[in-house]
Motif scaffolding. Sequence first.
Motif, PDB file in Angstrom:
ATOM      1  N   MET A 112       0.839  -1.197   0.000  1.00 34.18           N
ATOM      2  CA  MET A 112       0.000   0.000   0.000  1.00 34.18           C
ATOM      3  C   MET A 112       0.878   1.253   0.000  1.00 34.18           C
ATOM      4  N   ILE A 113       0.511   2.196  -0.823  1.00 34.48           N
ATOM      5  CA  ILE A 113       1.266   3.460  -0.836  1.00 34.48           C
ATOM      6  C   ILE A 113       0.552   4.452   0.085  1.00 34.48           C
ATOM      7  N   MET A 114       1.314   4.978   1.012  1.00 33.93           N
ATOM      8  CA  MET A 114       0.739   5.938   1.963  1.00 33.93           C
ATOM      9  C   MET A 114       0.889   7.344   1.399  1.00 33.93           C
ATOM     10  N   ASP A 115      -0.146   8.136   1.564  1.00 34.56           N
ATOM     11  CA  ASP A 115      -0.049   9.538   1.161  1.00 34.56           C
ATOM     12  C   ASP A 115       0.495  10.335   2.352  1.00 34.56           C
ATOM     13  N   TYR A 116       1.834  10.290   2.498  1.00 32.98           N
ATOM     14  CA  TYR A 116       2.460  10.925   3.668  1.00 32.98           C
ATOM     15  C   TYR A 116       2.182  12.420   3.736  1.00 32.98           C
ATOM     16  N   GLN A 117       2.171  13.038   2.548  1.00 30.82           N
ATOM     17  CA  GLN A 117       1.975  14.498   2.547  1.00 30.82           C
ATOM     18  C   GLN A 117       0.612  14.861   3.123  1.00 30.82           C
ATOM     19  N   LEU A 118      -0.400  14.085   2.717  1.00 30.88           N
ATOM     20  CA  LEU A 118      -1.746  14.361   3.214  1.00 30.88           C
ATOM     21  C   LEU A 118      -1.832  14.072   4.716  1.00 30.88           C
ATOM     22  N   ILE A 119      -1.240  12.942   5.119  1.00 25.31           N
ATOM     23  CA  ILE A 119      -1.272  12.594   6.540  1.00 25.31           C
ATOM     24  C   ILE A 119      -0.637  13.714   7.367  1.00 25.31           C
ATOM     25  N   TRP A 120       0.489  14.235   6.877  1.00 26.90           N
ATOM     26  CA  TRP A 120       1.183  15.250   7.666  1.00 26.90           C
ATOM     27  C   TRP A 120       0.447  16.586   7.696  1.00 26.90           C
ATOM     28  N   VAL A 121      -0.198  16.926   6.592  1.00 24.14           N
ATOM     29  CA  VAL A 121      -0.930  18.195   6.626  1.00 24.14           C
ATOM     30  C   VAL A 121      -2.087  18.075   7.622  1.00 24.14           C
ATOM     31  N   LEU A 122      -2.682  16.876   7.705  1.00 26.64           N
ATOM     32  CA  LEU A 122      -3.762  16.687   8.673  1.00 26.64           C
ATOM     33  C   LEU A 122      -3.226  16.673  10.105  1.00 26.64           C
ATOM     34  N   LEU A 123      -2.066  16.002  10.303  1.00 26.46           N
ATOM     35  CA  LEU A 123      -1.486  15.966  11.655  1.00 26.46           C
ATOM     36  C   LEU A 123      -1.139  17.361  12.156  1.00 26.46           C
ATOM     37  N   ILE A 124      -0.570  18.167  11.264  1.00 26.65           N
ATOM     38  CA  ILE A 124      -0.217  19.529  11.688  1.00 26.65           C
ATOM     39  C   ILE A 124      -1.484  20.321  11.983  1.00 26.65           C
ATOM     40  N   ALA A 125      -2.512  20.085  11.164  1.00 27.25           N
ATOM     41  CA  ALA A 125      -3.789  20.756  11.428  1.00 27.25           C
ATOM     42  C   ALA A 125      -4.316  20.373  12.813  1.00 27.25           C
ATOM     43  N   VAL A 126      -4.176  19.084  13.166  1.00 22.30           N
ATOM     44  CA  VAL A 126      -4.628  18.642  14.489  1.00 22.30           C
ATOM     45  C   VAL A 126      -3.797  19.313  15.585  1.00 22.30           C
ATOM     46  N   ALA A 127      -2.478  19.373  15.386  1.00 23.54           N
ATOM     47  CA  ALA A 127      -1.609  19.994  16.402  1.00 23.54           C
ATOM     48  C   ALA A 127      -1.976  21.457  16.595  1.00 23.54           C
ATOM     49  N   VAL A 128      -2.221  22.146  15.495  1.00 24.59           N
ATOM     50  CA  VAL A 128      -2.564  23.565  15.610  1.00 24.59           C
ATOM     51  C   VAL A 128      -3.914  23.717  16.311  1.00 24.59           C
ATOM     52  N   PHE A 129      -4.851  22.828  15.991  1.00 21.90           N
ATOM     53  CA  PHE A 129      -6.154  22.932  16.660  1.00 21.90           C
ATOM     54  C   PHE A 129      -6.010  22.633  18.161  1.00 21.90           C
ATOM     55  N   ALA A 130      -5.203  21.631  18.472  1.00 21.69           N
ATOM     56  CA  ALA A 130      -4.964  21.328  19.894  1.00 21.69           C
ATOM     57  C   ALA A 130      -4.385  22.555  20.582  1.00 21.69           C
ATOM     58  N   TYR A 131      -3.455  23.220  19.904  1.00 23.38           N
ATOM     59  CA  TYR A 131      -2.873  24.420  20.499  1.00 23.38           C
ATOM     60  C   TYR A 131      -3.940  25.499  20.700  1.00 23.38           C
ATOM     61  N   VAL A 132      -4.716  25.724  19.656  1.00 24.52           N
ATOM     62  CA  VAL A 132      -5.700  26.818  19.699  1.00 24.52           C
ATOM     63  C   VAL A 132      -6.679  26.612  20.856  1.00 24.52           C
ATOM     64  N   THR A 133      -7.125  25.384  21.052  1.00 22.67           N
ATOM     65  CA  THR A 133      -8.111  25.174  22.115  1.00 22.67           C
ATOM     66  C   THR A 133      -7.453  25.131  23.488  1.00 22.67           C
ATOM     67  N   LEU A 134      -6.304  24.421  23.590  1.00 22.14           N
ATOM     68  CA  LEU A 134      -5.696  24.263  24.912  1.00 22.14           C
ATOM     69  C   LEU A 134      -5.064  25.560  25.401  1.00 22.14           C
ATOM     70  N   ASP A 135      -4.214  26.148  24.549  1.00 25.50           N
ATOM     71  CA  ASP A 135      -3.635  27.407  24.984  1.00 25.50           C
ATOM     72  C   ASP A 135      -4.686  28.504  24.885  1.00 25.50           C
ATOM     73  N   GLY A 136      -5.713  28.260  24.090  1.00 24.05           N
ATOM     74  CA  GLY A 136      -6.790  29.235  23.958  1.00 24.05           C
ATOM     75  C   GLY A 136      -7.397  29.587  25.302  1.00 24.05           C
TER      76      GLY A 136
END
Lengths: 462, 332
Positions: B1-25
């Motif tokens: 199976m070929i993993m779409d690493y680029q897509l996975i990482w853009v989503l992971l970073i989006a999750v990290a930023v959202f975690a930051y926004v709510t927690l540090d928010g």
Amino acid sequence: MLDAELLARIQFAFTVSFHIIFPSFTIGLASFLFVLEALWLRTKDETYLSLYKFWMKIFALAFGMGVVSGIVMSYQFGTNWGPFSEFTGGVIGPLLAYEVLSAFFLEAGFLGIMLFGLNRVGPKLHFTATTMVAIGTLFSAFWILSANSWMQTPDGYVIENGRAVVSSWIDAIFNPSFPYRLVHMVLAAYLTTALVVGAVGAWHLMRDRENRAARIMFSMAMWMAAILGPIQIFAGDLHGLNTLEHQPAKVAAMEGHFETREGASLILFGMPDMEEEETKYAVEIPKLGSMILTHEWDGKITGLKDFAPEDRPNAPIVFWTFRIMVGLGVLMALLGIASVIARVRKKLYSCGYLHRFALLMGPSGFVAILAGWFTTEVGRQPWVVYGLMRTSEAGSPVAPTAIAGSLIAFVVVYAIVFGVGTAYILRAMVKDPRSAHVPDETEILRAGGRQSTAAHPPVAGE
Amino acid sequence: MIMDYQLIWVLLIAVAVFAYVTLDGFDLGIGILFPFIKEAKNRGRMMNTVAPVWDGNETWLILGGGGLYAAFPQAYSLLMTAFYIPVFTMLLALVFRGVAFEFRFKSKNHQKHWDFAFSAGSIIAAAMQGAMLGGFIEGIAVENGRFVGGAFDWLSPFSVFCATAVVVGYALLGTGWLIMKMEGDFQGNLRKLAKPAVIWMAANLGVVSLMTTYVNPVYAQRWFETPNIFYLAPIPLVTIGLLYWLWHAVKKREKTVFGITLGIFFLCYVGFGITLFPNIVPPMITFRDAAAPENSLAFMLVGAVVLLPIILGYTAYAYWVFRGKTGDEGYH
């Protein structure tokens, strides 16, 4: 007018110099707290708990300042060093990402329990939190030193489309200078903390020689100085040999040698002059330079003239910062030896000279670390990634005024924040460590380790 | 199976930023609320609610920034250069905010000063984040992979609006958190504070959402074109429903206020993602253009897959340890 590159370098040097102070202190302090809590749990001796609480407060201050100055660093790569970020992103990015994932979260996640949770989770789980924080600081050192070492001695990569791409992660992480750098830095952190703890112990012993908490601190710190001081000199020597192999220009600058010679002398002091290409007023010992670096009396040492003028690091800075570091290292080892002699003569807690010496040496670890950091970083110049990317190619297209403005803002803000923080740390240090412990709290702990918040006496804002 | 690493990482970073926004928010929200709370003891309590967890909350910011550097170095380099002034202003503000947690309790004489530093730091950091969000949506001038705009490109009426929206949003998150953590009269005061904030946030959200569709015709197309409009309509509609619910919760509920506000933040964030995808440096550069080499993404993913669940586990544990109402306790 200063150019953008120089301003960005000054800004980076300024922020990293402030930052490095705190992690190098907290790495050692976290391990020290781990030992103190382990001793308390084992012996049930309340003095260790007092000491734990005493140093925990100082740890919290230093850690807080380390965190905020570290966040600044992680964003500076992009703001001032965009082309560098693009070139190295595929290599250094993952190393730093691993630092955040494996170390930073671990420290930050358990710090809250360590600082505020003793009454809530009980001693055993609290000890786990202390352990995690201590492990986190060491993981952090691992990844940061790996990233920095890769910039010094890059390995395990190929260049594709003008960017560094990793071909072997093992080679990239464990690049040639990494093991030496990691050992040298962690030892430096432990030694630095030991010197601070020793100085604080000495201060309190000078006030009251019977102060048991002060005696424990002083004794533990002096053991560390006696053992780690000589080991550090040995580790530093190995690191130097490694540098000679991979970064000969840096060693030439450290030694102040412009001419390539067999049987080169050891220059103790002098004024390296980049223009005239010689070290003036040199005080030297014949042949010793070759002996130390190559372990042969007639070993060949390459001089700076063998490198093109544009490839030479700034010799006066490297030469002098290196001497400051080594000189302080020797003094640290001497302190350790002096403490062993005093111990054998049973005068460890009564020898005023030793206490004064230890007090004076208190900040020496920080100075030595900064000096060593300058030696290695300035010695890498003019390369930002040794042999691959010049510093002059690494800067962002940002106006010099923007960099100058942010640099001034940093100087002002850091002076206020870290000035005040240091004052608070010093104030915490001169309090009597025996008073750091409120006895009724342990009684509560013995009774089961838990306590409702309502019954807790208000202590915030003390 | 070929993993779409680029897509996975853009989503992971989006999750990290959202975690930051709510927690540090909500941490930042507490600082934003400080000017409305005069009593030193109550301010101390407010800080105590987050003192054990703020370090962890802040770490998501480093993961977001560090992750961007590692996974999308070109985007990182361009965005940091374009947002030079707001990034540094935010960082310096966070310096003051961060040390205030320790310094406030260490000094009786200067407590007022550290309260001010904490509050101003929180407000400025939040405003800069909002302004960057606005500048980000409006787009960044890039030619041949280099930033060619000016140092103040990020500053516009739209970005100022976004800045106020983020400040008010964080304040509301902070209020929701505090209503959960506090009791008695003080909780009542917080409820009174929350009411105008809800109205203000609703107005802000409406204005920012509509303005966004005017910023770039592509954004309007994405939302208003058929059939998209039918698929996407639930996002604004549910948001409106949540705002209505929040208005009533603020008056009598204890735990739902925080939860509903988080829900609103989540929907806004999703809407923002839908507007911009797949651009990582709007309006031109996609996350695929800016991605790091495959093997770097794969190497990091191993770490993320193993370590993120562990991180979430002990973070949840830390929150659980300090669950319930917060009193006046500290270690100081």
